[in-house]
Structures are given as C-alpha cells and as structure tokens.
Design a protein around this motif. Structure first.
Motif, PDB file in Angstrom:
ATOM      1  N   MET A  21       3.147  83.407   8.486  1.00 28.03           N
ATOM      2  CA  MET A  21       4.028  84.358   9.177  1.00 28.03           C
ATOM      3  C   MET A  21       3.265  85.785   9.113  1.00 28.03           C
ATOM      4  O   MET A  21       3.175  86.279   8.044  1.00 28.03           O
TER       5      MET A  21
ATOM      6  N   ARG B 200       3.186  90.231  10.565  1.00 32.50           N
ATOM      7  CA  ARG B 200       4.197  91.143  10.579  1.00 32.50           C
ATOM      8  C   ARG B 200       5.083  90.980  11.737  1.00 32.50           C
ATOM      9  O   ARG B 200       6.540  90.926  11.641  1.00 32.50           O
TER      10      ARG B 200
ATOM     11  N   LYS C  89       7.789  88.191  11.250  1.00 31.06           N
ATOM     12  CA  LYS C  89       8.657  88.519  10.201  1.00 31.06           C
ATOM     13  C   LYS C  89       9.783  89.476  10.978  1.00 31.06           C
ATOM     14  O   LYS C  89      10.921  89.455  10.741  1.00 31.06           O
ATOM     15  N   ASP C  90       9.228  90.368  11.893  1.00 30.87           N
ATOM     16  CA  ASP C  90       9.906  91.315  12.490  1.00 30.87           C
ATOM     17  C   ASP C  90      10.869  90.451  13.575  1.00 30.87           C
ATOM     18  O   ASP C  90      12.016  90.805  13.524  1.00 30.87           O
TER      19      ASP C  90
ATOM     20  N   VAL D 208       9.931  84.347   2.479  1.00 27.01           N
ATOM     21  CA  VAL D 208       9.935  85.116   3.893  1.00 27.01           C
ATOM     22  C   VAL D 208      11.434  85.563   3.885  1.00 27.01           C
ATOM     23  O   VAL D 208      11.818  86.470   4.463  1.00 27.01           O
TER      24      VAL D 208
ATOM     25  N   GLU E 127      12.288  88.274   1.600  1.00 27.65           N
ATOM     26  CA  GLU E 127      11.832  89.464   2.341  1.00 27.65           C
ATOM     27  C   GLU E 127      12.367  90.359   3.547  1.00 27.65           C
ATOM     28  O   GLU E 127      12.798  91.276   3.529  1.00 27.65           O
ATOM     29  N   CYS E 128      12.688  89.348   4.478  1.00 31.66           N
ATOM     30  CA  CYS E 128      13.243  89.683   5.685  1.00 31.66           C
ATOM     31  C   CYS E 128      14.737  90.119   5.497  1.00 31.66           C
ATOM     32  O   CYS E 128      15.223  91.100   6.112  1.00 31.66           O
TER      33      CYS E 128
END
Length: 243
Positions: free
Chosen positions: A93, A95, A98-99, A132, A135-136
């Motif tokens: 993934m 940026r 992830k956004d 992820v 993180e997200c």
C-alpha cells in the motif's frame, strides 16, 4: 441515537468470511452497520483452484473472487463492502492507498475494528494488513490530518483467528457465540467456491471455539452452551467501571 458501526480490514476477499463472518452477521442482526474493506482479491496466492482452469487470466480470477465475496457479503447481511484491488503476494500500500483507508475509517467511525493476527509467517499479506490497519487507525485519530474532519475515537482492534494459531503468537481473550447466525456464516463460506477445501476446516474451528466459549462462561457449573463461536485477540486495554 447514533448508529453503531464496525469495520473489517481483510487482506484478501475471502478472509472476512472464514475468520469473522459470524461476528459480522451477529452485529448486523444487532443493528450495527458493518463495513468490510477487502484490500485485494487474493487473486495470485489464494485462488489455486481457479488458476487450474484452462485459459484462466488474472482479470477472470479477480472477477470470480469479487463475485464470491459479494455473494458472501449478501449472505452475512454486510452493510457495505469495498474492494481496493491492491494486488496480493505481496500486498503493498502506498500513501494514496493508506489515505483511502483512513478516509473509510473516518467515514465509518467504527465502534470496533477487526483484522488479522499481527504475525503470520505463512502469509505476510495478513500481518501487513493489520500493520496498515493500526497505522491508519492512528492517523485517523490525528487532529492535524485533514483538519475539519471528524477524528476517530479509540475503537478496539480485534485480531481474528489465523489459520495455524500455534505459529502466529495469537492468543484469544474474547469468545463470541455465533450460534444464532451460524447458518448465515455457513452460507457465506459456501460462496467461496475457489477455496472449497476450507469449508469443513472453518466449521470445525467454530465448533472448537464453542467449546471454549462454554468452558470460559462457567463450564459444567452454570456455563452457557454454544454450538459455534469465534475467537478474537484484543490489541488495546478496555476501560471498565466494574469487573
């Protein structure tokens, strides 16, 4: 009253079915809106049966996997299912991707989240998906990320059961009775035509976890009987007023 919601982050398009299909169906029945995000279709690494067919192509496999997942989602009464189509083996993934997940997390505002075990040497896509997701989740809590949007609170992240628990450092601390919705989960399992070899395996897993549910709810001295259950490991402490 604000609608309760939940979010599942599934590395591949079948993972949510085997590992938390009962939780999804049960919470939908409890009037939650459950959203499922499939980061990939599992088209390369989890579709061997499809690849054995003559003249198979990557796009055909993806189409079949998507159809199976959509059918399973209907069987579980999933509120919304999203397909990111990021590829698998390896799942990666950037940026922007992830956004995209952060946007979903903030839009859903889940009361709890579900994803994979944090370690999986057999399938690094799984543990990557959870890395992820964490993180997200963190970024979705940040007031400085897209200021003006509603920030995320502190939803629990439950790690659903991996395929070979002994190797995954996965230790369940929550057992959920899914007996009332088992038929929905079994129907969803049978939508996964490309992985028929797992149908009975995950039925046995649910039966074994039901034994653990009964034992941990009191066993033979007042325990609550269950025929099918799912196990989860919570990542974060829970805040309580009484034990």
């Amino acid at each position: 009253m604000t609608k309760k919601t939940a979010l599942v982050v599934s590395a591949h398009s079948a993972d949510f079915v085997w590992r938390c299909g009962g939780a999804i169906a049960l919470h939908q029945q409890l009037e939650y809106d459950v959203t499922v995000v499939c980061l990939s279709y599992g088209e390369r690494g989890e579709s061997a049966k499809l690849w054995k067919k003559p003249e198979m192509t990557l796009e055909k496999v993806k189409a079949e996997r998507r159809k199976e997942a959509e059918n399973a989602a209907r069987a579980l009464d999933v509120h919304d299912i999203r397909f990111f189509d990021l590829g698998d083996y390896p799942l990666e993934m950037d940026r922007a991707a992830k956004d995209q997940l952060i946007d979903v997390i903030r839009a859903v505002q889940p009361d709890f989240m579900l994803s994979h075990s944090q370690y999986d040497p057999y399938n690094t896509d799984h543990m990557y998906a959870t890395s992820v997701a964490l993180e997200c989740r963190m970024i979705a809590q940040a007031w400085g990320h897209n200021p003006g949007e509603k920030v995320l609170g502190a939803p629990q992240l439950y790690l659903f059961e991996p395929h070979q628990t002994e190797q995954m450092n996965w230790k369940p601390d929550v057992f959920l009775d899914i007996t009332p919705v088992w038929e929905k989960k079994r129907a969803a399992i049978e939508c996964m035509l490309g992985q028929e070899h797992l149908w009975e395996y995950y039925t046995r897993v649910a039966e074994n976890r039901a034994n653990h549910f009964t034992r941990n709810s009191g066993g033979q001295s007042g325990g609550r009987a269950a025929k099918y259950a799912e196990g989860f490991q919570s990542v974060f402490p829970r805040t309580v007023d009484q034990l």
